[in-house]
Design an enzyme around this catalytic site. Structure first.
Site, short mmCIF file in Angstrom:
data_model
loop_
_atom_site.label_atom_id
_atom_site.label_comp_id
_atom_site.label_asym_id
_atom_site.label_seq_id
_atom_site.Cartn_x
_atom_site.Cartn_y
_atom_site.Cartn_z
N ASP B 691 -26.85 -40.35 -44.84
CA ASP B 691 -26.75 -41.21 -44.22
C ASP B 691 -27.14 -40.95 -42.88
O ASP B 691 -26.66 -39.81 -42.23
CB ASP B 691 -25.49 -41.81 -44.44
CG ASP B 691 -25.16 -43.14 -43.55
OD1 ASP B 691 -26.04 -44.25 -43.83
OD2 ASP B 691 -24.61 -43.24 -42.38
N GLU B 716 -31.78 -40.67 -44.80
CA GLU B 716 -32.20 -41.88 -44.20
C GLU B 716 -32.67 -41.69 -42.68
O GLU B 716 -31.69 -41.65 -41.88
CB GLU B 716 -31.00 -42.97 -44.44
CG GLU B 716 -31.37 -44.29 -43.91
CD GLU B 716 -29.85 -44.92 -43.27
OE1 GLU B 716 -30.07 -46.10 -43.29
OE2 GLU B 716 -29.07 -44.25 -42.88
N ASP B 799 -29.20 -52.23 -46.69
CA ASP B 799 -29.02 -52.76 -45.41
C ASP B 799 -30.28 -53.76 -45.15
O ASP B 799 -29.84 -54.62 -44.43
CB ASP B 799 -29.38 -51.57 -44.25
CG ASP B 799 -28.07 -50.68 -44.10
OD1 ASP B 799 -27.01 -51.03 -44.03
OD2 ASP B 799 -28.13 -49.51 -44.12
#
Lengths: 490, 912
Positions: B691, B716, B799
């Site tokens: 992340d 990410e 997201d």
């Protein structure tokens, strides 16, 4: 202050023996702070040519800032910063803008690095950095302020040495303009002189080097086929030549340059002037012309260096100039590549004596590029020998007591290149400073940076023969009492 | 037994020069040092070295040139008139010498009771710098802080964030002697508890401290005295100014109301009193000496007689050898040797020179057989002081045919760290100062680091220095270089093609690496933003495992598993607590087991950038962590003011909602690695989805991946594409370059989500601008065009889509998006919500086409059309595809193509 330090690396040197009770410290070598081999060569890295942009700001300041930090951690001593005429005096004659450069010097100072400044009175092709526009404007109406070749093509990247003392720049001579530039630089950077700024090199011609722009189209890889052409065909050089010939009683010799020179791309030894045996270069006329041509360059160098030396004599910085390494055709008798560049060096004559002498006279150092070039990787047809030439020039320097700093010429650093540089630095050439060219994307790339790191480390810690290493334990124990002081690690 | 009387060989031109005359510098200092006895510690023995060397320096030059060397029973030689002197030279030497001086410290009150002035001075020549900092009232611990700006004298330079360096100015003191001084003004109301300082001589890099510690000037009363406090002791009353220059300043009690009782430390404002104090100091400088060497040949004995004379004080040992050729190999000659000679490690001889009559200087003679070419030596004064010739050995030719100008030769010494001084032969004085610097103590951490770095290859240092420290410095350098590289690179034409080529060349497709997995992976994102709501997501997913396997997925990405402040899991708290809103640890283990059973690997979603604290620090800031990894504020980056971290600055962007973890801390990395390894073993995760990797340096990711050896990892790295006037730029090279730079920083150990491709697909599909799908070089315009094996292509995630919809893929065009990413190189990732929707059958078809044709992350793509309303490409010459409403038909080529999938604005053909 306790033992704790703020070092992010946890480098806490603890005292093993609190022996000294007064404020006493010796400088006795600790094996831990030793940073340089005994005859240490200082290592600098050149900053990008366009470090300060056309508009006076710092290009990719963040990258330079972290780059400086990486260099500092690596143990590099300093950096080299090109300061361009076309940027600092861009606005108009005498209107200097040093802000970008000042900001950069401050960055370097903060990082605790030293700085060598190169004053560049030439233009750069890549990245594009021009002469000041007010100069180019004059050049538009008076192209004879530029070097010119036989075909009449002006070389617009620096001014001809023929106008050194002519008031062609709005009533001032280029030499005066350069001199005022030095002075403004000196006063603007006075706070850094001798502390952060340790040296300055003075632009002497094309690419800052003491030579004629005899090679116009330098190929990207630095390869050239021909020997270049003579560059004495601007109005002032020609009239100078004429006077000189008349003075010597040979007016016919002053009507122009040699008629039998090869073109830029032609092999020099095939055609007339430079022919190995019986070429014009060996005739009385050839000697006349070459003597004149080279003496013009040497006088130019002397003029420029003496003014610079005078200007900077009261600050403790070294003044240098760059001498070219025209290694192509060095193995021939006539050395055509050096001749067209203005260095009258042949099998019969040592052309570097006169050059070393002017540097010596003005207490200036010589910067020599090409420490990376090895004889092994040269194309045979142009008979080059960078290594021999390098040895030749350094020996002339030694003879005249001129200090030598080194640079590399090409950017493609590989392990072999670094080996070559190391060889040149660690042998008896007595080079005191080496500037590696130059910081940028490639420099920090994964292909390059690790080998540079290795290079720096090996330079700072030359291989020791195993029997030069200390005994195992006694000496270690011995050394510990020296570490009796805790340091506030800054 | 006979005595050889050797007549003088030398006419010493420099004899009364450098060798015997104290340098002016020294002279001044020594004169000055004399009357000074005001040593605070009253310990005269501490003025070591100085005194003895002083006396030895004041000897009278030898008047007689008639030197006498008496040889003993072994070294016998008859000298006669036939002797032929063929070498004679005097070498100048620089010998380190200690000079005494004093450091003065004076505290005086200024214009009123609150303004005081601290004056620190030194009477030795040098480039003196005061390196100082303060402690503030209420500071816990003893670290320095920078003084407030108004306290800093002009010319002060901040050092890091906790010290100041101020140069001492030269000023004239009494008797016309110069003294270097710096004055620091301060106000007693400025909440400063103490001023700490050390003196530094920049010329030599030496430090001058107080009893091996910093000087400390307390401005408040401390409970404890560490022994390094200067100034009057509490209760001792007034300390008289020793030279009478300073009037005995009266004790001026401070208005005691100003500051009181802060923190636990109980103290009072110190009643400041002025004082004047001196500290003995010894500085090492270089003193000129010389050594003279002459060689004569004795015809009768056919031997060479070498004679060494020096004015060096004290015992001088000649460490010497012989060379048979011009080479550099030392040999030991056969006996006899001069008296006081010992053999050193079979490599050299050590001869103690005999003291001259009167005790000043030493001399010695060496008888050498013919046949040796060179006599080589260095001088040893003591264990740490060696003298040599310009960094090399002294090189004395033993035949008149040798070139005496050569003094080269390899340095011969037994200890690389020894103190060497070079003679100034052929070099400027600077050079020897440089050498001096080499051995000097230096202040700067960077110098420390530098020596660590440069010592890395040194056998010696390895024993004493922590390898870890070296590594972390190298890592720091590597990191800085990577950052500089990425910035420089983004502003110049990119060389990524070579990266690509190299990558492909180095890695045959079969090899499994964490950046690519097998190369044939297809990911499923196994959750959405709402998945936590049921509280039993793991169990729900359990039911879908075999379905996902049958669709053709090889990897599933599970939601973040840890205890978290937010139910979705992205605000992790106790990392070792794996009971989350998705289910408990046992359900998670069972789920992973189930996926493994159906042949799907499992990625754990790990949040390494930030971590939520469990408690507040003393300032009420949430930065103390709980659970098994109970870090404190040292684990938090320093540049987010909300969380008052005490770590280093962040190596990436900041995520402002929670304390960002400082990965540059060794203990943090160690703990993270341990945690990841635990997740691998305990839960059975096969890899990681990382992340918010924008938040920290990719090099750390490399570290983590190397420690955990995952099957697959993807980061990410999500930042914004470039837009001009609201319209997306065609060229998104800078955007994809940033992602590639991150992958590069991980050394290719991780892939990254191809945010660029998603963004370009948005514009291309939404606005019918399919030309955007080819970059200027005819390659795919996203990360997949530059580094396909590391690009994880996707069109939606929790997201961008789901119930958050931060950047939702154009509605109704999803299958066009999948037709693109599932036929193209890169590793495609399909979002859970799309799989379990009306699109399932179309996705299923595309997945099976991909698997059937063995399209992998390194497949080649040839763009055939990139026009306004149609994009068409051929992949590995096995697939042809088009998206967009425009027309495309591959069948005009040489191959036969059969339509394999078709839907709204897309078609895929297989070669048959």
């Amino acid at each position: 202050m306790a033992w704790h330090t703020k070092s992010s690396f946890g480098v806490t040197l603890k005292a093993s023996n609190i022996r000294a009770e007064a404020a006493v410290i010796s400088e006795k070598a600790s094996k831990f702070t030793r940073t340089r081999p005994i005859d240490g060569v200082k290592l600098y890295v050149g900053l990008p040519l366009d470090t300060v942009s056309d508009s006076g700001t710092i290009n990719h300041a963040r990258a330079i800032s972290v780059g400086l930090k990486a260099l500092k951690l690596l143990g590099v001593d300093g950096v080299e910063l090109p300061v361009w005429w076309g940027i600092a005096e861009k606005q108009g004659m005498g209107k200097y803008d040093w802000t970008g450069y000042l900001a950069l010097v401050e960055m370097v100072r903060k990082m605790g690095l030293k700085l060598h400044v190169s004053l560049c009175f030439h233009a750069s092709k890549e990245p594009k950095i021009r002469l000041p526009e007010w100069v180019s404007r004059i050049g538009k109406s008076r192209p004879d302020i530029y070097f010119t070749d036989l075909s009449g093509q002006p070389y617009k990247d620096c001014l001809s040495i023929g106008v050194d003392d002519l008031p062609v720049l709005d009533g001032k001579t280029p030499i005066e303009v350069y001199n005022e530039f030095y002075k403004s630089f000196k006063s603007s950077f006075s706070a850094f002189m001798g502390s952060t700024i340790t040296g300055i090199s003075i632009g002497l011609g094309p690419d800052g080097e003491l030579r004629y722009p005899s090679h116009r189209q330098l190929a990207k890889d630095g390869s050239q086929r021909g020997a270049g052409e003579f560059q004495c065909y601007d109005k002032n050089m020609l009239s100078n030549l004429k006077q000189h010939a008349e003075k010597l009683g040979n007016p016919l010799w002053g009507l122009g340059g040699p008629h039998d020179t090869p073109g830029y791309d032609q092999s020099p030894i095939s055609n007339g002037f430079f022919t190995e045996h019986g070429g014009s270069w060996e005739t009385p006329y050839g000697d006349f012309f070459l003597s004149w041509y080279s003496s013009q360059l040497v006088s130019h160098g002397d003029r420029v260096l003496s003014l610079a030396a005078e200007t900077f004599k009261d600050v403790s910085i070294s003044v240098s100039g760059r001498v070219p390494l025209m290694h192509l055709w060095y193995r021939t008798r006539s050395h055509p590549s050096e001749l067209t560049a203005g260095i009258y060096n042949t099998v019969n004559r040592d052309g570097y004596e006169a050059i070393a002498e002017i540097f010596s006279r003005n207490s200036c150092n010589i910067i020599l590029p090409g420490m990376d070039l090895s004889d092994d990787h040269q194309p045979n047809e142009s008979r080059p020998s960078p290594e021999l030439l390098l040895a030749h020039i350094t020996s002339s320097c030694r003879k005249h007591g001129v200090g030598v700093s080194g640079q590399n010429l090409l950017v493609s650093g590989g392990p072999k290149v670094f080996e070559q540089i190391k060889k040149n630095l660690l042998n008896e050439n007595a080079i005191d400073l080496f500037t590696y060219q130059r910081m940028g994307a490639y420099f920090f790339s994964p292909e390059h940076f690790p080998s540079f790191t290795k290079f720096v480390r090996s330079l700072k810690q030359p291989n020791l023969r195993s029997d030069d290493l200390p005994l195992k334990d006694e000496e270690t124990a011995d050394s510990l009492p020296d570490m009796n002081l805790h340091r506030q690690v800054a | 037994m006979s005595t050889a009387v050797i007549s003088p060989l030398f006419r010493h031109p420099h004899r009364y020069g450098g060798g015997h005359r104290p340098t002016p510098k020294f002279h001044l200092n020594s004169r000055k040092a004399r009357p000074f006895y005001l040593n605070y510690t009253q310990s005269s023995r501490l003025m070591f070295n100085g005194a003895c060397s002083l006396s030895s320096r004041h000897f009278k030059p030898a008047k007689t040139l008639c030197l006498r060397a008496s040889s003993t029973d072994i070294a016998v030689v008859e000298t006669s008139e036939s002797s032929d002197v063929f070498f004679r030279e005097t070498f100048q030497l620089k010998r380190p010498e200690k000079v005494e001086g004093k450091i003065t410290i004076r505290l005086e009150s200024g214009k009123d009771a609150e303004n005081w002035q601290l004056t620190v001075g030194c009477n030795l020549l040098g480039k003196w710098i005061l390196h100082w900092g303060v402690n503030y009232i209420g500071d816990v611990g003893s670290e320095w802080d920078q003084p407030p700006p108004f306290m800093r004298p002009p010319g002060s330079v901040p050092i890091k964030d906790y010290a100041i360096e101020t140069p001492l100015e030269k000023s004239l003191a009494s008797e016309g002697e110069s003294i270097y001084e710096v004055k620091v003004d301060f106000n007693t109301n400025s909440s400063i508890a103490a001023i700490n300082f050390v003196l530094k001589d920049e010329e030599t890099g030496s430090w001058y401290q107080h009893k091996g510690r910093d000087f400390k000037l307390p401005l408040i009363d401390y409970l404890q005295d560490d022994g390094n406090i200067v100034g009057p002791k509490k209760g001792l009353g007034i300390w008289p100014g020793s030279l009478g220059q300073i009037s005995n300043t009266l004790l001026k009690p401070e208005a005691a109301n100003s500051k009181e009782d802060i923190g636990e430390l109980s103290f009072q404002k110190r009643g400041l009193q002025g004082f004047y104090e001196e500290q003995a100091v010894v500085k090492e400088t270089l003193v000129d000496n010389s050594v003279s060497v002459s060689v004569r040949h004795c015809l009768e004995t056919a031997k060479n007689l070498l004679y060494i004379e020096t004015d060096l004080p004290g015992d001088v040992i000649v460490h010497w050898g012989i060379c048979k050729d011009e080479g550099k190999t030392w040999e030991i000659p056969s006996k006899p040797y001069p008296p006081e000679t010992s053999i050193f490690k079979d490599k050299a001889l050590r001869t103690l020179l005999q003291r001259k009559d009167g005790g000043h200087g030493s001399l010695g003679s060496f008888i050498l057989d013919e046949g040796f070419v060179v006599f080589v030596f260095v001088l040893k004064l003591n264990e740490n002081t060696w003298l040599n010739c310009h960094g090399n050995d002294f090189y004395i030719p033993l035949s008149s045919f040798s070139d005496p100008a050569i003094h080269s030769g390899q340095t011969h010494s037994e200890d690389e760290g020894q103190h060497k001084e070079s003679s100034p032969l052929g070099i400027s004085g600077n050079a020897s100062e440089e050498n001096q610097e080499v051995s000097a103590y230096t202040d700067d951490i960077i110098n420390e680091i530098r020596s660590l770095v440069t010592d890395i290859s040194s056998e010696k240092s390895r024993k004493t220095k922590s390898k870890k420290a070296q590594e972390s410095i190298l890592q720091e350098i590597e990191k800085l270089a990577a950052e500089a590289y990425s910035i420089f690179r983004s502003s110049i034409p990119t060389f990524i093609e070579t990266d690509l080529a190299k990558d492909e060349a180095l890695e045959p497709p079969v090899k499994i690496s964490s950046g690519t997995g097998s190369g044939f992976e297809i990911l499923c994102q196994g959750f959405n933003w709402e998945s936590h709501k049921s509280g039993k997501w793991y169990m729900e997913l359990h039911e879908k495992a075999s379905k996902l396997a049958s669709l053709g997925f090889t990897v599933i990405w599970l939601p973040p598993p840890t205890d978290s402040v937010s139910p979705e899991g992205y605000m992790p708290r106790d990392l070792f607590n794996l009971n989350s809103r998705y289910g408990n640890i046992d359900e998670l283990k069972a789920l992973v087991k189930e996926f493994h059973k159906v042949g799907i690997r499992v990625l754990g979603d790990v949040v390494l950038n930030h971590r939520c604290a469990q408690s507040k620090n003393q300032n009420g800031i949430w930065n103390i962590f709980g659970g098994r990894l109970n870090w404190d504020d040292r684990a938090v980056v320093a540049d987010d003011p909300h969380f008052q971290g005490r770590g280093n600055k962040s190596s990436g962007d900041n995520f402002h909602a929670a304390p960002n973890i400082d990965h540059s801390q060794e203990f943090v990395r160690r703990d993270i690695k341990e945690w990841l390894q635990w997740l691998r073993e305990e839960i059975g995760y096969d890899g990681w989805r990382l992340d918010f990797v924008r938040g920290f340096w990719g090099g750390y990711v490399k570290d983590y991946l190397e420690a955990t050896e995952p099957h697959f990892a993807v980061g990410e790295y999500w930042d914004s594409l470039s837009y001009t006037y609201g319209e997306m730029d065609h060229n998104q090279d800078a955007h994809r370059q940033r992602i590639i730079d991150w992958i590069n920083a991980t050394n290719g150990t991780a892939g990254a989500f191809d945010v660029t491709t998603k963004g370009i697909l948005h514009s291309a599909l939404e606005r019918c601008e399919y030309w955007r799908l080819s970059d200027e070089k005819g390659k795919p315009p996203g990360v997949v065009g530059w580094w396909p094996s590391r690009a994880v292509t996707f069109i939606e995630n929790h997201d961008t889509g789901s119930t958050q919809g931060h950047w939702r893929f154009p509605g109704g065009k999803e299958i066009q998006g999948y037709a693109y990413i599932l036929t193209h190189p890169g590793t495609p990732s399909v979002f859970h919500d799309h799989i379990f929707s009306k699109y399932q059958s179309e996705i299923s078809t595309l997945l099976s086409i991909r698997n059937r044709n063995k399209i992998n992350c390194r497949s080649t793509v040839k763009i055939v059309k990139a026009e306004r309303d149609v994009y068409a490409a051929m992949i590995d010459e096995k697939l042809a595809m088009k998206i967009g409403p425009g027309h495309y038909d591959p069948s005009n080529g040489s191959r036969n193509w059969s339509l394999a999938a078709e839907g709204r604005d897309y078609k895929v053909w297989e070669a048959s």
